[in-house]
Design an enzyme around this catalytic site. Structure first.
Site, PDB file in Angstrom:
ATOM      1  N   ASP A 109     -33.697 127.892  62.986  1.00 40.51           N
ATOM      2  CA  ASP A 109     -32.906 129.043  62.551  1.00 40.51           C
ATOM      3  C   ASP A 109     -33.392 129.603  61.221  1.00 40.51           C
ATOM      4  O   ASP A 109     -32.619 130.196  60.476  1.00 40.51           O
ATOM      5  CB  ASP A 109     -31.423 128.673  62.461  1.00 40.51           C
ATOM      6  CG  ASP A 109     -31.192 127.422  61.643  1.00 40.51           C
ATOM      7  OD1 ASP A 109     -32.172 126.851  61.136  1.00 40.51           O
ATOM      8  OD2 ASP A 109     -30.025 127.027  61.499  1.00 40.51           O
ATOM      9  N   LYS A 160     -24.706 118.318  48.047  1.00 39.87           N
ATOM     10  CA  LYS A 160     -24.158 119.458  47.291  1.00 39.87           C
ATOM     11  C   LYS A 160     -23.454 118.963  46.039  1.00 39.87           C
ATOM     12  O   LYS A 160     -22.748 117.957  46.085  1.00 39.87           O
ATOM     13  CB  LYS A 160     -23.115 120.186  48.130  1.00 39.87           C
ATOM     14  CG  LYS A 160     -23.690 120.982  49.269  1.00 39.87           C
ATOM     15  CD  LYS A 160     -22.564 121.604  50.068  1.00 39.87           C
ATOM     16  CE  LYS A 160     -23.067 122.047  51.416  1.00 39.87           C
ATOM     17  NZ  LYS A 160     -22.033 122.456  52.329  1.00 39.87           N
ATOM     18  N   ASP A 218     -32.257 131.606  56.093  1.00 44.29           N
ATOM     19  CA  ASP A 218     -31.617 130.792  57.122  1.00 44.29           C
ATOM     20  C   ASP A 218     -30.639 131.721  57.842  1.00 44.29           C
ATOM     21  O   ASP A 218     -29.702 132.226  57.227  1.00 44.29           O
ATOM     22  CB  ASP A 218     -30.888 129.640  56.408  1.00 44.29           C
ATOM     23  CG  ASP A 218     -29.998 128.834  57.336  1.00 44.29           C
ATOM     24  OD1 ASP A 218     -29.711 129.299  58.459  1.00 44.29           O
ATOM     25  OD2 ASP A 218     -29.576 127.742  56.942  1.00 44.29           O
TER      26      ASP A 218
HETATM   27  P1  GTP Z   1     -24.150 125.067  63.087  1.00 40.12           P
HETATM   28  O1  GTP Z   1     -23.348 124.392  64.150  1.00 40.12           O
HETATM   29  O2  GTP Z   1     -23.692 126.490  62.858  1.00 40.12           O
HETATM   30  O3  GTP Z   1     -24.281 124.284  61.806  1.00 40.12           O
HETATM   31  O4  GTP Z   1     -25.641 125.250  63.627  1.00 40.12           O
HETATM   32  P2  GTP Z   1     -26.640 124.174  64.304  1.00 40.12           P
HETATM   33  O5  GTP Z   1     -25.948 123.456  65.385  1.00 40.12           O
HETATM   34  O6  GTP Z   1     -27.843 124.939  64.725  1.00 40.12           O
HETATM   35  O7  GTP Z   1     -26.958 123.148  63.143  1.00 40.12           O
HETATM   36  P3  GTP Z   1     -27.988 123.283  61.937  1.00 40.12           P
HETATM   37  O8  GTP Z   1     -28.049 124.700  61.475  1.00 40.12           O
HETATM   38  O9  GTP Z   1     -27.651 122.266  60.930  1.00 40.12           O
HETATM   39  O10 GTP Z   1     -29.345 122.855  62.629  1.00 40.12           O
HETATM   40  C1  GTP Z   1     -30.616 123.125  62.093  1.00 40.12           C
HETATM   41  C2  GTP Z   1     -31.584 123.282  63.234  1.00 40.12           C
HETATM   42  O11 GTP Z   1     -31.687 122.046  63.952  1.00 40.12           O
HETATM   43  C3  GTP Z   1     -31.162 124.330  64.247  1.00 40.12           C
HETATM   44  O12 GTP Z   1     -32.303 125.043  64.621  1.00 40.12           O
HETATM   45  C4  GTP Z   1     -30.581 123.537  65.389  1.00 40.12           C
HETATM   46  O13 GTP Z   1     -30.815 124.175  66.653  1.00 40.12           O
HETATM   47  C5  GTP Z   1     -31.342 122.236  65.313  1.00 40.12           C
HETATM   48  N1  GTP Z   1     -30.524 121.093  65.713  1.00 40.12           N
HETATM   49  C6  GTP Z   1     -29.386 120.652  65.115  1.00 40.12           C
HETATM   50  N2  GTP Z   1     -28.931 119.564  65.756  1.00 40.12           N
HETATM   51  C7  GTP Z   1     -29.793 119.308  66.778  1.00 40.12           C
HETATM   52  C8  GTP Z   1     -29.850 118.316  67.805  1.00 40.12           C
HETATM   53  O14 GTP Z   1     -29.000 117.431  67.912  1.00 40.12           O
HETATM   54  N3  GTP Z   1     -30.891 118.387  68.680  1.00 40.12           N
HETATM   55  C9  GTP Z   1     -31.843 119.347  68.600  1.00 40.12           C
HETATM   56  N4  GTP Z   1     -32.827 119.367  69.499  1.00 40.12           N
HETATM   57  N5  GTP Z   1     -31.820 120.313  67.650  1.00 40.12           N
HETATM   58  C10 GTP Z   1     -30.805 120.291  66.745  1.00 40.12           C
END
Ligand code: GTP
Length: 318
Positions: A109, A160, A218
């Site tokens: 992201d 944080k 982000d």
């Molecule tokens: P929020 O629920 O809004 O926090 O978003 P998110 O679920 O995408 O979590 P976050 O922004 O912390 O994740 C950072 C990146 O890691 C994103 O591109 C997610 O798609 C990816 N990501 C987070 N958790 C996982 C997981 O359990 N498996 C995989 N494959 N990717 C993950």
């Protein structure tokens, strides 16, 4: 040359309702999915094989990216039945990769224009175990911060805090030496940020921070997603191939319109993200709204700050 892993399996809860029907990395920004912008950057840096680590709505990625030939690289898919967290996802995806090249890991992201090639070179020059891209932000209180010593070695991963000791934060792009990934347990939920990185630093492994101050965003919230799209659009709007726009339509505010859309007569659109194959009926007025792929917006509709799709019509905070 290098191989890569794109972390694209998260639920994207902060982007709801946009992520009710699409994984966050597949949301369009300036006409292309966030993931595609990252694939283009990875290709430029010499990444020849990329694993998409998917979970939530995994089935949306494969038809779009296929085997990667369109982007001149090999794209593979590692699907987690239940999300394994960022660390578990990296380990799971690495099972599809060899062990003789550095592995570049991307948070799915992030839009970043830093030089991935320079980050890889910094990593190999330092014979590092892991090298994180670090970016300085004006106010690091909303983030965990990452202090480094004079040689660029990471000394801690701090949560944080009200008075951050540095403005450098983890920008979400890592280069791993392959043997380090094998230290992450297989098939276990692990957070690379909260568990793997602090443990590596605590055990004296060489974790480096690569600092490059370039465009970085982000896109994890609706406001940020819209900003990311506006930043890439030059001028009032951009439209992808096959889109037709009535001559008297007024389109402003860095709007992006996907491929094969039809924009009707007298339509006003300001600061919107419009997917592919969308029809906007005559006289409709849309502002600060996200229109999902394939949506037909009826003539005369007036919406501001809404998410519109075939199934949903929900407000969003942009
Ligand atoms: P929020 O629920 O809004 O926090 O978003 P998110 O679920 O995408 O979590 P976050 O922004 O912390 O994740 C950072 C990146 O890691 C994103 O591109 C997610 O798609 C990816 N990501 C987070 N958790 C996982 C997981 O359990 N498996 C995989 N494959 N990717 C993950």
């Amino acid at each position: 040359m290098a191989v890569g892993i794109l972390l694209v399996g998260g639920f994207g809860t902060r982007l709801k309702p946009l992520t009710d029907e699409s994984p966050k990395p597949m949301l369009p920004v300036a006409g292309l999915p966030v993931t595609e912008h990252q694939i283009l950057a990875a290709k430029k840096a010499g990444v020849h094989t990329l694993v998409l680590a998917t979970s939530y709505l995994a089935e949306i990625f494969t038809p779009y990216f296929g085997d990667g030939a369109k982007w001149g690289m090999k794209i593979l898919y590692a699907v987690e039945k239940e999300p394994l967290g960022t660390g578990g996802a990296i380990r799971n995806a690495a099972e599809l990769l060899g062990r003789d090249e550095p592995v570049v890991v991307f948070n799915g992201d992030v839009l970043s224009r830093h030089s991935i090639a320079d980050q890889i070179k910094f990593h190999t020059d330092n014979k590092a175990d892991v090298t994180l891209h670090l970016i300085d932000v004006e106010d690091a209180r909303a983030f965990g911060c990452v202090p480094t010593d004079a040689d660029g070695r990471v000394t801690a991963f701090l949560e944080k805090m009200d008075n951050p000791v540095t403005n450098s934060i983890n920008a979400g792009c890592y280069v791993f030496s392959p043997d380090v990934i094998d230290k992450i347990p297989l098939g276990t939920v692990v957070s690379v940020e909260r568990e793997t990185f602090p443990a590596l630093v605590a055990s004296g492994r060489s974790v480096f921070g690569y600092k490059e101050q370039s465009y970085w965003l982000d896109v994890g919230t609706p406001a940020a997603l819209f900003k990311g799209s506006r930043d890439l659009v030059e001028g009032d709007f951009q439209a992808m191939a096959g889109t037709t726009i009535a001559p008297d339509a007024v389109i402003t505010g860095g709007t992006s319109i996907g491929a094969r859309c039809t924009i009707g007569a007298g339509v006003h659109i300001d600061d919107c993200i419009i997917g592919d194959d969308v029809t906007i009926g005559d006289g409709a007025r849309l502002s600060h709204s996200f229109i999902a792929h394939g949506t037909a917006v009826a003539a005369g509709v007036q919406k501001s700050a809404h998410y519109l799709s075939q199934k949903l019509d929900l407000p969003i905070i942009v």
